[in-house]
Design a protein around this motif. Structure first.
Motif, PDB file in Angstrom:
ATOM      1  N   ARG A 129       0.800  -1.217   0.000  1.00  0.00           N
ATOM      2  CA  ARG A 129       0.000   0.000   0.000  1.00  0.00           C
ATOM      3  C   ARG A 129       0.837   1.272   0.000  1.00  0.00           C
ATOM      4  NH1 ARG A 129      -2.579  -4.103   2.441  1.00  0.00           N
ATOM      5  NH2 ARG A 129      -4.740  -4.506   1.755  1.00  0.00           N
ATOM      6  N   ALA A 130       1.135   1.814   1.162  1.00  0.00           N
ATOM      7  CA  ALA A 130       1.867   3.074   1.228  1.00  0.00           C
ATOM      8  C   ALA A 130       3.314   2.937   0.766  1.00  0.00           C
ATOM      9  CB  ALA A 130       1.816   3.646   2.636  1.00  0.00           C
ATOM     10  N   GLY A 131       3.809   1.729   0.755  1.00  0.00           N
ATOM     11  CA  GLY A 131       5.161   1.491   0.293  1.00  0.00           C
ATOM     12  C   GLY A 131       6.217   1.470   1.372  1.00  0.00           C
ATOM     13  N   THR A 132       5.834   1.772   2.595  1.00  0.00           N
ATOM     14  CA  THR A 132       6.797   1.746   3.690  1.00  0.00           C
ATOM     15  C   THR A 132       7.090   0.335   4.152  1.00  0.00           C
ATOM     16  OG1 THR A 132       5.018   2.110   5.292  1.00  0.00           O
ATOM     17  CG2 THR A 132       6.178   4.044   4.473  1.00  0.00           C
ATOM     18  N   GLU A 133       6.190  -0.584   3.870  1.00  0.00           N
ATOM     19  CA  GLU A 133       6.396  -1.981   4.202  1.00  0.00           C
ATOM     20  C   GLU A 133       6.752  -2.744   2.933  1.00  0.00           C
ATOM     21  OE1 GLU A 133       2.744  -1.968   7.394  1.00  0.00           O
ATOM     22  OE2 GLU A 133       3.470  -3.905   6.679  1.00  0.00           O
ATOM     23  N   THR A 134       7.837  -3.448   2.985  1.00  0.00           N
ATOM     24  CA  THR A 134       8.283  -4.244   1.850  1.00  0.00           C
ATOM     25  C   THR A 134       8.728  -5.612   2.319  1.00  0.00           C
ATOM     26  OG1 THR A 134      10.533  -3.356   1.998  1.00  0.00           O
ATOM     27  CG2 THR A 134       9.003  -2.227   0.525  1.00  0.00           C
ATOM     28  N   ASN A 135       8.779  -6.532   1.385  1.00  0.00           N
ATOM     29  CA  ASN A 135       9.237  -7.876   1.672  1.00  0.00           C
ATOM     30  C   ASN A 135       9.991  -8.392   0.452  1.00  0.00           C
ATOM     31  OD1 ASN A 135       9.494 -10.213   3.250  1.00  0.00           O
ATOM     32  ND2 ASN A 135       7.743 -11.170   2.236  1.00  0.00           N
ATOM     33  N   TYR A 136      11.062  -9.148   0.706  1.00  0.00           N
ATOM     34  CA  TYR A 136      11.901  -9.649  -0.367  1.00  0.00           C
ATOM     35  C   TYR A 136      12.203 -11.119  -0.177  1.00  0.00           C
ATOM     36  CZ  TYR A 136      12.899  -4.725  -1.319  1.00  0.00           C
ATOM     37  OH  TYR A 136      12.794  -3.386  -1.614  1.00  0.00           O
ATOM     38  N   ALA A 137      12.332 -11.809  -1.290  1.00  0.00           N
ATOM     39  CA  ALA A 137      12.855 -13.159  -1.243  1.00  0.00           C
ATOM     40  C   ALA A 137      14.314 -13.117  -0.815  1.00  0.00           C
ATOM     41  CB  ALA A 137      12.724 -13.829  -2.603  1.00  0.00           C
ATOM     42  N   ASP A 138      14.730 -14.129  -0.079  1.00  0.00           N
ATOM     43  CA  ASP A 138      16.113 -14.162   0.386  1.00  0.00           C
ATOM     44  C   ASP A 138      17.108 -14.111  -0.773  1.00  0.00           C
ATOM     45  OD1 ASP A 138      15.510 -16.422   3.199  1.00  0.00           O
ATOM     46  OD2 ASP A 138      15.326 -14.251   3.027  1.00  0.00           O
ATOM     47  N   SER A 139      16.729 -14.662  -1.900  1.00  0.00           N
ATOM     48  CA  SER A 139      17.627 -14.743  -3.035  1.00  0.00           C
ATOM     49  C   SER A 139      17.953 -13.380  -3.649  1.00  0.00           C
ATOM     50  CB  SER A 139      17.039 -15.655  -4.109  1.00  0.00           C
ATOM     51  OG  SER A 139      15.786 -15.177  -4.552  1.00  0.00           O
ATOM     52  N   VAL A 140      17.122 -12.378  -3.391  1.00  0.00           N
ATOM     53  CA  VAL A 140      17.333 -11.062  -3.990  1.00  0.00           C
ATOM     54  C   VAL A 140      17.558  -9.975  -2.951  1.00  0.00           C
ATOM     55  CG1 VAL A 140      15.897 -11.729  -5.942  1.00  0.00           C
ATOM     56  CG2 VAL A 140      14.902 -10.398  -4.069  1.00  0.00           C
ATOM     57  N   LYS A 141      17.444 -10.306  -1.698  1.00  0.00           N
ATOM     58  CA  LYS A 141      17.566  -9.326  -0.635  1.00  0.00           C
ATOM     59  C   LYS A 141      18.929  -8.639  -0.677  1.00  0.00           C
ATOM     60  CE  LYS A 141      15.455 -10.633   2.937  1.00  0.00           C
ATOM     61  NZ  LYS A 141      15.053 -11.359   4.166  1.00  0.00           N
ATOM     62  N   GLY A 142      18.901  -7.321  -0.608  1.00  0.00           N
ATOM     63  CA  GLY A 142      20.121  -6.540  -0.650  1.00  0.00           C
ATOM     64  C   GLY A 142      20.537  -6.122  -2.039  1.00  0.00           C
ATOM     65  N   ARG A 143      19.944  -6.714  -3.072  1.00  0.00           N
ATOM     66  CA  ARG A 143      20.294  -6.377  -4.447  1.00  0.00           C
ATOM     67  C   ARG A 143      19.111  -5.801  -5.223  1.00  0.00           C
ATOM     68  NH1 ARG A 143      21.503 -11.572  -4.430  1.00  0.00           N
ATOM     69  NH2 ARG A 143      20.358 -11.897  -6.398  1.00  0.00           N
ATOM     70  N   PHE A 144      17.901  -6.219  -4.878  1.00  0.00           N
ATOM     71  CA  PHE A 144      16.698  -5.733  -5.546  1.00  0.00           C
ATOM     72  C   PHE A 144      15.965  -4.775  -4.634  1.00  0.00           C
ATOM     73  CE2 PHE A 144      15.742  -9.444  -8.690  1.00  0.00           C
ATOM     74  CZ  PHE A 144      17.065  -9.442  -9.092  1.00  0.00           C
ATOM     75  N   THR A 145      15.337  -3.783  -5.224  1.00  0.00           N
ATOM     76  CA  THR A 145      14.550  -2.817  -4.471  1.00  0.00           C
ATOM     77  C   THR A 145      13.203  -2.600  -5.148  1.00  0.00           C
ATOM     78  OG1 THR A 145      16.548  -1.668  -3.710  1.00  0.00           O
ATOM     79  CG2 THR A 145      14.452  -0.503  -3.501  1.00  0.00           C
ATOM     80  N   ILE A 146      12.143  -2.814  -4.405  1.00  0.00           N
ATOM     81  CA  ILE A 146      10.811  -2.525  -4.915  1.00  0.00           C
ATOM     82  C   ILE A 146      10.375  -1.159  -4.411  1.00  0.00           C
ATOM     83  CG2 ILE A 146       9.626  -3.687  -2.992  1.00  0.00           C
ATOM     84  CD1 ILE A 146       7.479  -4.554  -5.017  1.00  0.00           C
ATOM     85  N   SER A 147       9.731  -0.403  -5.264  1.00  0.00           N
ATOM     86  CA  SER A 147       9.219   0.905  -4.887  1.00  0.00           C
ATOM     87  C   SER A 147       7.935   1.167  -5.664  1.00  0.00           C
ATOM     88  CB  SER A 147      10.250   2.007  -5.147  1.00  0.00           C
ATOM     89  OG  SER A 147      10.575   2.081  -6.522  1.00  0.00           O
ATOM     90  N   ARG A 148       7.214   2.182  -5.248  1.00  0.00           N
ATOM     91  CA  ARG A 148       5.962   2.495  -5.930  1.00  0.00           C
ATOM     92  C   ARG A 148       5.719   3.987  -5.940  1.00  0.00           C
ATOM     93  NH1 ARG A 148       1.777  -0.889  -2.786  1.00  0.00           N
ATOM     94  NH2 ARG A 148       0.224   0.250  -4.046  1.00  0.00           N
ATOM     95  N   ASP A 149       5.016   4.423  -6.950  1.00  0.00           N
ATOM     96  CA  ASP A 149       4.590   5.804  -7.085  1.00  0.00           C
ATOM     97  C   ASP A 149       3.072   5.769  -7.217  1.00  0.00           C
ATOM     98  OD1 ASP A 149       3.940   8.408  -7.800  1.00  0.00           O
ATOM     99  OD2 ASP A 149       5.728   8.667  -9.026  1.00  0.00           O
TER     100      ASP A 149
END
Length: 117
Positions: free
Chosen positions: A53-73
């Motif tokens: 929703r607001a984008g302040t909460e995110t979740n990542y698969a362990d395989s991409v954590k630290g390298r991928f970033t999800i964001s929204r506008d």
């Protein structure tokens, strides 16, 4: 009509970066949870990242954590996936998905990412 249109996929060398976009319409984007999934060749679709929703909460698969970033506008009804330090294992069709406030799930058409040396 709900539509999720992905773009930004392509060919990239290992260690490189790529940015994906998903333009959404047909539902209240700001109240929806947005996610990225990927499906490697010959494999099942797997979770990559989510933005709630607001984008302040995110979740990542362990395989991409630290390298991928999800964001929204929310003003643009668009969700993004920034991918860095790409590995060959990241080769897949990447899908955008939405879970609406009514708990309906929708999927985009997918955009391919190919990581080759």
């Amino acid at each position: 009509q709900v539509e999720l249109v992905e773009s930004g996929g392509g060919l990239v060398q290992p260690g490189g970066s790529l940015n994906l976009s998903c333009a959404a319409s047909g539902f209240t984007f700001s109240s929806a949870a947005m996610s990225w999934y990927r499906q490697p060749p010959g494999q099942e679709r797997e979770f990559v990242a989510s933005s709630f929703r607001a984008g302040t909460e995110t979740n990542y698969a362990d395989s991409v954590k630290g390298r991928f970033t999800i964001s929204r506008d929310n003003a643009k009804s668009t969700v993004y996936l920034q991918m860095k330090s790409l590995k060959p294992m990241a080769t897949a069709v990447y899908y955008c998905s939405a879970q609406t406030a009514q708990d309906y799930n929708y999927w985009g058409q997918g955009t391919p990412v190919i990581v080759v040396s």
